[in-house]
Design an enzyme around this catalytic site. Structure first.
Site, PDB file in Angstrom:
ATOM      1  N   GLY A 155       6.865  45.163  84.253  1.00  0.00           N
ATOM      2  CA  GLY A 155       6.429  43.877  83.712  1.00  0.00           C
ATOM      3  C   GLY A 155       6.892  42.688  84.513  1.00  0.00           C
ATOM      4  O   GLY A 155       6.121  41.777  84.802  1.00  0.00           O
ATOM      5  N   MET A 156       8.155  42.665  84.928  1.00  0.00           N
ATOM      6  CA  MET A 156       8.688  41.515  85.658  1.00  0.00           C
ATOM      7  C   MET A 156       7.983  41.338  86.996  1.00  0.00           C
ATOM      8  O   MET A 156       7.711  40.224  87.430  1.00  0.00           O
ATOM      9  CB  MET A 156      10.200  41.697  85.857  1.00  0.00           C
TER      10      MET A 156
ATOM     11  N   ASP B 211      16.737  53.535  87.573  1.00  0.00           N
ATOM     12  CA  ASP B 211      15.283  53.349  87.671  1.00  0.00           C
ATOM     13  C   ASP B 211      14.564  54.098  86.563  1.00  0.00           C
ATOM     14  O   ASP B 211      13.672  53.566  85.908  1.00  0.00           O
ATOM     15  CB  ASP B 211      14.767  53.849  89.031  1.00  0.00           C
TER      16      ASP B 211
END
Length: 509
Positions: free
Chosen positions: A430-431, A295
Site C-alpha cells: 500500500g505505501m 517482509d
C-alpha cells in the site's frame, strides 16, 4: 450442455489428445467437425516445442453425413500408419461427432487389419467427463493395453531394479509448469538415491510401458492425471504409489517420508531421509527463513482467495495458511468430481470452500470478499485486473506467460522458492502505491473503479470525485464501493461529498 465463453476444463477429447501427443511416436486421429479441431493450434501456440503436434482431424462434413464415416476414418488411419509409422494410433470422437452414434470400435478393428501400428479407440464417455478425467482414463487405458499385450506375448518384465527406482506418472503436455516440475522431481529423487525407471506420458515410449512394473513405486505428483494408472498398477502388481504432492516445505517433507517408508519395506538396510529434509528445509529452500522474515510478516493476516485444480489449489491453501500466515478467506476448485477430497484437504485452513466450474461465481465471490490477493488460473487473473486486485497464477488453465522458458518449478525445494516469490510479489504494498501517486508515476486523473458490473444509475458529482481522488489508491476502491453500497441502500442516485461522509459514519457505526 451449457454455453460458456470460458471453461476451466475443456471437453473430453482434449484430455485424450493431450495424453496421446505427450507420448513419443503416438499419433491421434480426431473424428470431428470443423471447429472441434483447435487442439493443434492451441498446443502449437502454448507449448514451446519444435515438433509438430501429432494429431490429425478426420473432418465430419456433408459427404460423411450422407455416406457414413467408415471409409474416411479407416483411410485416415491407414494413411497415417504408412506416412508416420507410429507405434500407436489413438482414435477419438468429440462430443459433437458422438451424436452420430457410429460404431467407431468397428472402424478401429477394420483399420487394425491393414496397419502395422497398434490402433485403439479412446474409451471415454464424452458427455459425462471433462478434459482432466478423460486424460486420466486415456492414460490408464494405454498403459493397460500394453501391459496386457506384453502378458500375451510373455515379455512382461516383472523383475525389480537392483537399486530403488520410481515411475513418475502424470507429466503431460499443456500442464501447469509440468516440464519444470519433472526436472525438479528427477533431481529430488536423484538426491534420495532413487533411479528414474519411466516418466509417462511426457516423452515416454509406449514400447517401454511393459517395464513399468520394474520400479519399486510410482510417484503421482498431480491427482488430476495419473491416479487411475497408479491404482491399476497397484491392483495388478502390488506396486505402492505416493500421491502426496511435494509442493511447499511441509508437503515435500511428507512426500519424502512416504517414499522412505516404501523403500524400507523392500530392504533390510533401513534408510532415513530426516537429515536430508532438515538440510533442504533450513539451507537450500529459502522459503522457511523467508516466512519468518519481516517482509513475510508484513503479509500476516492479509486476505487471499485461492482457486484452481484440486491439486494446486489445496496445496497452495495449506502453504499460505500454514507456512506464511496468510488468511485464506476462500479456497475453491473447478474439479467438481474431486470435491470430497478437496474439502478434506483444506478443512481448517480457510473460512469458505467453493466447488464450481462457473467462472462468474468465482468472480462474484472475489468481488464480495475483497481479498488483498488472488491465487488462481488465467480467469482469476482477468477478474483481478477488472477489480484491480493482484493475482498470482498457480494452476491451469493458463496462457503463454505461464509456459516460461526459464526454470520455474512449483514442486520440490526449488518450487518452494518460486512459490515464496510469487506470493510476496502478488501482494500490493500500500505505501508503495501511495508514494507513487503522491510523487508521480501513475496516471491518477481517472478514479479507479472496482466492480464486476457497472452501476449506471449512480452518478458522482465533480466535488465528490475530487474528494475521492485525495484518498490513497490502496483503499480508494474499497471506499468507493462502500459509498455506492450505502447510496443504493438509501435510494440515493447522486453521490455528493455529504453522502461520502454519511457512508463513512455508517460503516464505522
Amino acid at each position: 450442455m451449457k454455453l460458456a465463453y470460458w471453461m476451466y476444463a475443456g471437453p473430453a477429447h482434449i484430455g485424450t489428445l493431450r495424453v496421446a501427443s505427450s507420448f513419443k511416436n503416438v499419433h491421434a486421429i480426431m473424428h470431428a467437425p470443423l471447429g472441434d479441431d483447435y487442439f493443434n493450434v492451441m498446443r502449437s501456440m502454448l507449448e514451446r516445442e519444435r515438433d509438430f503436434t501429432p494429431v490429425t482431424a478426420s473432418i465430419v462434413d456433408r459427404h460423411v453425413l450422407a455416406r457414413g464415416s467408415q471409409n474416411k476414418v479407416v483411410d485416415n488411419i491407414t494413411r497415417k500408419d504408412k506416412e508416420e509409422r507410429p507405434d500407436l494410433i489413438v482414435l477419438t470422437p468429440t462430443c459433437t461427432s458422438s451424436i452420430l452414434q457410429e460404431d467407431l470400435q468397428n472402424f478401429v478393428n477394420r483399420a487394425s487389419m491393414n496397419s502395422n501400428s497398434d490402433v485403439i479407440l479412446a474409451d471415454v464417455n464424452h458427455y459425462r467427463v471433462n478434459e482432466l478425467q478423460a486424460a486420466d482414463r486415456t492414460l490408464e487405458q494405454v498403459v493397460r493395453f500394453y501391459i496386457e499385450k506384453a502378458k500375451n506375448n510373455n515379455d512382461l518384465d516383472l523383475i525389480k531394479t537392483t537399486k530403488p527406482s520410481a515411475n513418475i506418472i502424470g507429466i503431460f503436455t499443456l500442464g501447469f509448469h509440468n516440464q519444470h516440475d519433472c526436472r525438479e522431481l528427477k533431481r529430488l529423487l536423484q538426491d534420495l538415491g532413487i533411479q528414474i525407471n519411466e516418466v509417462i506420458p511426457e516423452g515416454g515410449s509406449v514400447s517401454n510401458l511393459k517395464k513399468l512394473p520394474k520400479a519399486w513405486f510410482n510417484l503421482v505428483p498431480y491427482r488430476e492425471v495419473g491416479l487411475m494408472t497408479a491404482i491399476y498398477l497397484e491392483k495388478e502388481f502390488k506396486m505402492p504409489y505416493v500421491s502426496t504432492t511435494p509442493m511447499g516445505v511441509v508437503d515435500t517433507g511428507s512426500c519424502i517420508k512416504e517414499i522412505e517408508n516404501i523403500i524400507n519395506s523392500y530392504t533390510q538396510d533401513k534408510i532415513s531421509y530426516d537429515e536430508y529434509i532438515d538440510k533442504q528445509t533450513r539451507f537450500v529452500s529459502q522459503a522457511a527463513w523467508f516466512s519468518r522474515s519481516i517482509d513475510c510478516q508484513n503479509l500476516t493476516g492479509k486476505k487471499a482467495v485461492v482457486f484452481g485444480d484440486a491439486t494446486h489449489a489445496a496445496s497452495m491453501t495449506r502453504i499460505l495458511s500454514k507456512e506464511m500466515g496468510i488468511y485464506v478467506i476462500c479456497a475453491g476448485t473447478y474439479c467438481t468430481h474431486d470435491a470430497d477430497w478437496f474439502k478434506e484437504q483444506v478443512q481448517g485452513y480457510c473460512d469458505e470452500v467453493l466447488i464450481t466450474d462457473n467462472h462468474t461465481e468465482v468472480g462474484d465471490l472475489i468481488a464480495r470478499v475483497e481479498p488483498a490477493a488472488i491465487f488462481g488460473t488465467q480467469m482469476e487473473r482477468h477478474i483481478g485486473k477488472r477489480l484491480n486486485i493482484p493475482c498470482g497464477v498457480i494452476s491451469a488453465p493458463v496462457h503463454i506467460q505461464n509456459f516460461p522458458l526459464g526454470y520455474r518449478p512449483f514442486l520440490g525445494y526449488e518450487g518452494t522458492n518460486q512459490i515464496a516469490d510469487l506470493v510476496y510479489n502478488s501482494f500490493t504494498l500500500g505505501m508503495e502505491d501511495h508514494l507513487l501517486e503522491i510523487f508521480g508515476g501513475h496516471d491518477t486523473k481517472e478514479v479507479i473503479t472496482k466492480g464486476l458490473s457497472t452501476d449506471s444509475e449512480l452518478r458522482w458529482t465533480s466535488e465528490s470525485e475530487n474528494e475521492l481522488r485525495k484518498i490513497p489508491g490502496f483503499v480508494r476502491g474499497k471506499i468507493k464501493r462502500n459509498t455506492e453500497k450505502f447510496a443504493r441502500q438509501n435510494n440515493v442516485t447522486e453521490i455528493t461529498v455529504e453522502i461520502m461522509y454519511a457512508a463513512k459514519e455508517a460503516m464505522n457505526a
